[in-house]
Scaffold this motif. Structure first.
Motif, mmCIF file in Angstrom:
data_model
loop_
_atom_site.group_PDB
_atom_site.id
_atom_site.type_symbol
_atom_site.label_atom_id
_atom_site.label_comp_id
_atom_site.label_asym_id
_atom_site.label_seq_id
_atom_site.Cartn_x
_atom_site.Cartn_y
_atom_site.Cartn_z
ATOM 1 N N ARG A 1 1.850 8.850 0.492
ATOM 2 C CA ARG A 1 1.135 8.476 1.700
ATOM 3 C C ARG A 1 1.868 7.420 2.505
ATOM 4 N N PHE A 2 2.656 6.628 1.790
ATOM 5 C CA PHE A 2 3.408 5.579 2.478
ATOM 6 C C PHE A 2 4.801 6.060 2.857
ATOM 7 N N GLY A 3 5.026 7.336 2.617
ATOM 8 C CA GLY A 3 6.325 7.889 2.986
ATOM 9 C C GLY A 3 7.476 7.376 2.148
ATOM 10 N N GLU B 1 6.027 -4.663 3.595
ATOM 11 C CA GLU B 1 5.111 -5.782 3.334
ATOM 12 C C GLU B 1 3.850 -5.301 2.608
ATOM 13 N N GLU B 2 3.771 -3.978 2.486
ATOM 14 C CA GLU B 2 2.654 -3.407 1.724
ATOM 15 C C GLU B 2 2.935 -3.388 0.225
ATOM 16 N N ALA B 3 4.145 -3.741 -0.137
ATOM 17 C CA ALA B 3 4.554 -3.613 -1.545
ATOM 18 C C ALA B 3 3.652 -4.412 -2.488
ATOM 19 N N LEU B 4 3.323 -5.640 -2.123
ATOM 20 C CA LEU B 4 2.514 -6.462 -3.031
ATOM 21 C C LEU B 4 1.110 -5.917 -3.242
ATOM 22 N N ALA C 1 11.431 -1.115 -3.469
ATOM 23 C CA ALA C 1 12.711 -0.394 -3.431
ATOM 24 C C ALA C 1 12.575 1.045 -2.939
ATOM 25 N N VAL C 2 11.416 1.626 -3.132
ATOM 26 C CA VAL C 2 11.254 3.023 -2.706
ATOM 27 C C VAL C 2 10.454 3.163 -1.421
ATOM 28 N N LEU C 3 9.882 2.069 -0.965
ATOM 29 C CA LEU C 3 9.084 2.093 0.255
ATOM 30 C C LEU C 3 9.983 2.058 1.493
ATOM 31 N N PRO C 4 9.606 2.765 2.550
ATOM 32 C CA PRO C 4 10.359 2.650 3.806
ATOM 33 C C PRO C 4 10.310 1.201 4.290
ATOM 34 N N PRO C 5 11.378 0.733 4.911
ATOM 35 C CA PRO C 5 11.476 -0.676 5.324
ATOM 36 C C PRO C 5 10.313 -1.140 6.196
ATOM 37 N N ASP C 6 9.797 -0.253 7.023
ATOM 38 C CA ASP C 6 8.764 -0.681 7.967
ATOM 39 C C ASP C 6 7.413 -0.963 7.307
ATOM 40 N N ASP D 1 -2.963 14.392 -21.378
ATOM 41 C CA ASP D 1 -1.722 13.751 -20.949
ATOM 42 C C ASP D 1 -1.978 12.627 -19.943
ATOM 43 N N PRO D 2 -2.481 11.518 -20.441
ATOM 44 C CA PRO D 2 -2.821 10.380 -19.580
ATOM 45 C C PRO D 2 -1.627 9.846 -18.795
ATOM 46 N N LEU D 3 -0.464 9.845 -19.433
ATOM 47 C CA LEU D 3 0.727 9.330 -18.765
ATOM 48 C C LEU D 3 1.062 10.146 -17.523
ATOM 49 N N ALA D 4 1.021 11.457 -17.663
ATOM 50 C CA ALA D 4 1.301 12.325 -16.529
ATOM 51 C C ALA D 4 0.299 12.098 -15.407
ATOM 52 N N ALA D 5 -0.952 11.905 -15.790
ATOM 53 C CA ALA D 5 -1.986 11.665 -14.781
ATOM 54 C C ALA D 5 -1.707 10.367 -14.038
ATOM 55 N N ALA D 6 -1.332 9.334 -14.776
ATOM 56 C CA ALA D 6 -1.031 8.049 -14.151
ATOM 57 C C ALA D 6 0.135 8.181 -13.170
ATOM 58 N N LYS D 7 1.168 8.864 -13.621
ATOM 59 C CA LYS D 7 2.318 9.059 -12.739
ATOM 60 C C LYS D 7 1.916 9.811 -11.471
ATOM 61 N N ALA D 8 1.081 10.803 -11.630
ATOM 62 C CA ALA D 8 0.651 11.601 -10.475
ATOM 63 C C ALA D 8 -0.093 10.743 -9.464
ATOM 64 N N ARG D 9 -0.953 9.833 -9.958
ATOM 65 C CA ARG D 9 -1.708 8.975 -9.025
ATOM 66 C C ARG D 9 -0.772 8.040 -8.268
ATOM 67 N N VAL D 10 0.203 7.527 -8.963
ATOM 68 C CA VAL D 10 1.159 6.629 -8.308
ATOM 69 C C VAL D 10 1.939 7.412 -7.246
ATOM 70 N N ALA D 11 2.339 8.614 -7.616
ATOM 71 C CA ALA D 11 3.070 9.459 -6.663
ATOM 72 C C ALA D 11 2.214 9.759 -5.437
ATOM 73 N N ASP D 12 0.931 10.032 -5.650
ATOM 74 C CA ASP D 12 0.013 10.287 -4.532
ATOM 75 C C ASP D 12 0.027 9.140 -3.539
ATOM 76 N N ALA D 13 -0.073 7.931 -4.076
ATOM 77 C CA ALA D 13 -0.130 6.760 -3.204
ATOM 78 C C ALA D 13 1.180 6.563 -2.451
#
Lengths: 198, 198
Positions: free
Chosen positions: B194-196, B147-150, B139-144, B179-191
DNA sequence: TAAAAAATTAGACATTGTTCAATTGATCTG
DNA sequence: CAGATCAATTGAACAATGTCTAATTTTTTA
């Protein structure tokens, strides 16, 4: 039988640790038995309790040994590695876990009773492995954000751990992921890119 | 005692599962006992073997129940959540694990014998949880690059899992991470960055 | 050499998962 | 309704585990 002088206290400790680690590596945490270890080294179960005090203490010592091996493995891989050191470290993380499945898994399967802390010694070993990653991350981070190396290292360690764990416990296979190592590297790269690492 | 009609097969199964899950949640995987469950519901140990066939099957069923609860919890949190759904999902991941420590931990502490696969049913439950994350990432990935979602979902699930695991098993506390939760969120945001992703 | 200290063992205990013959209640049959 | 069949439930038996302790035997000390 009473007191005998086949081995000094230290030798006995080493003997138990060696056979115990062999056993743990072969059968895994779930099937590990302190009694069996005693039998194999030709002593009785009571002797293990004399030397280690409890089952938990024995397992902590065995896991400590695994951490020692792991750290040495990691540093060995890094020694003489010029570029791509962080990727090499991630590979080493995976390779050690894959090469010592049962021992590595026991690191996380075994838990102290609620509230109990591992010994200072044990915590030091975990910190030592972390320190390697902190060092490698600091080396690629721009100087102005290098104080982020420690929190980032903890977080990336957790990310890599998650990938490695899922690779070993079958979750990734279940979900059709074929290259967990590559995925782990990609996540680390994602994070580093955000910090402007070289 | 012989045959009795206190409960149908299905009722009995539900009874065992309910009491078993209560027990597992209270004492944790390491101290869990099938005999104790039998005692508490007023049946003998043999009956549990009649209904589930083996200890492993019972534990798989109990873990399946945990997965059901987890999925429902996740979807419940997401329902009616407009923005920040991915962060909400990560929070839900953590909150469920923290709120059901023992049951959640048992998901990973318990392992089938080498080579054995969990049932199709069980695998479906794991896939269902993954599917939620795939959906939210898509839902948040650019359409192009959708297919990387999975693969991305699998990888981010592993990252979040690693953070959650370290938070619960004390590794993060040992390393000073607050704050492990914040760290986890940050890593997800990082990734995602990169995918825009938006 | 005698007494004290230390190490080792064997056995007892409570628990565990697992199996299975016997028992008992429910269900079908004539 | 009586008797035969069937199925569920039990409890005892087993082998194994961690844990503890009294007794034994060796080493060390006085």
């Amino acid at each position: 039988m009473g007191r005998r002088s086949d081995h000094s206290r230290e030798e006995l400790r080493a003997l138990i640790l060696e056979e115990g680690h062999r056993q743990l590596s072969q059968v895994g945490f779930a099937r590990f038995s302190a009694r069996e270890v005693a039998k194999r080294i030709g002593y009785s179960i009571g002797t293990i309790y004399n030397v280690f005090g409890s089952y938990d203490a024995l397992l902590l010592a065995l896991n400590g040994r695994t951490l020692d091996l792991w750290l040495a493995f990691l540093e060995g891989r890094l020694a003489g590695c010029e570029e791509g050191r962080l990727d090499a470290a991630i590979e080493a993380y995976f390779d050690f876990a894959l090469g010592h499945r049962h021992a590595w898994t026991a690191l996380y399967d075994f838990r102290l009773p609620e509230g109990a802390l591992p010994s200072e010694d044990y915590r030091g070993k975990v910190a030592a492995i972390t320190a390697v990653i902190v060092r490698e991350i600091a080396a690629v981070l721009p100087p102005d954000v290098c104080e982020e190396a420690l929190p980032l290292a903890r977080s990336l360690l957790a990310s890599v751990h998650g990938h490695c764990f899922f690779a070993l416990n079958g979750t990734f296979a279940m979900l059709g992921e074929g290259d967990p190592l590559a995925a782990a590297k990609a996540r680390v790269a994602d994070a580093l890119a955000r910090f402007g690492a070289r």
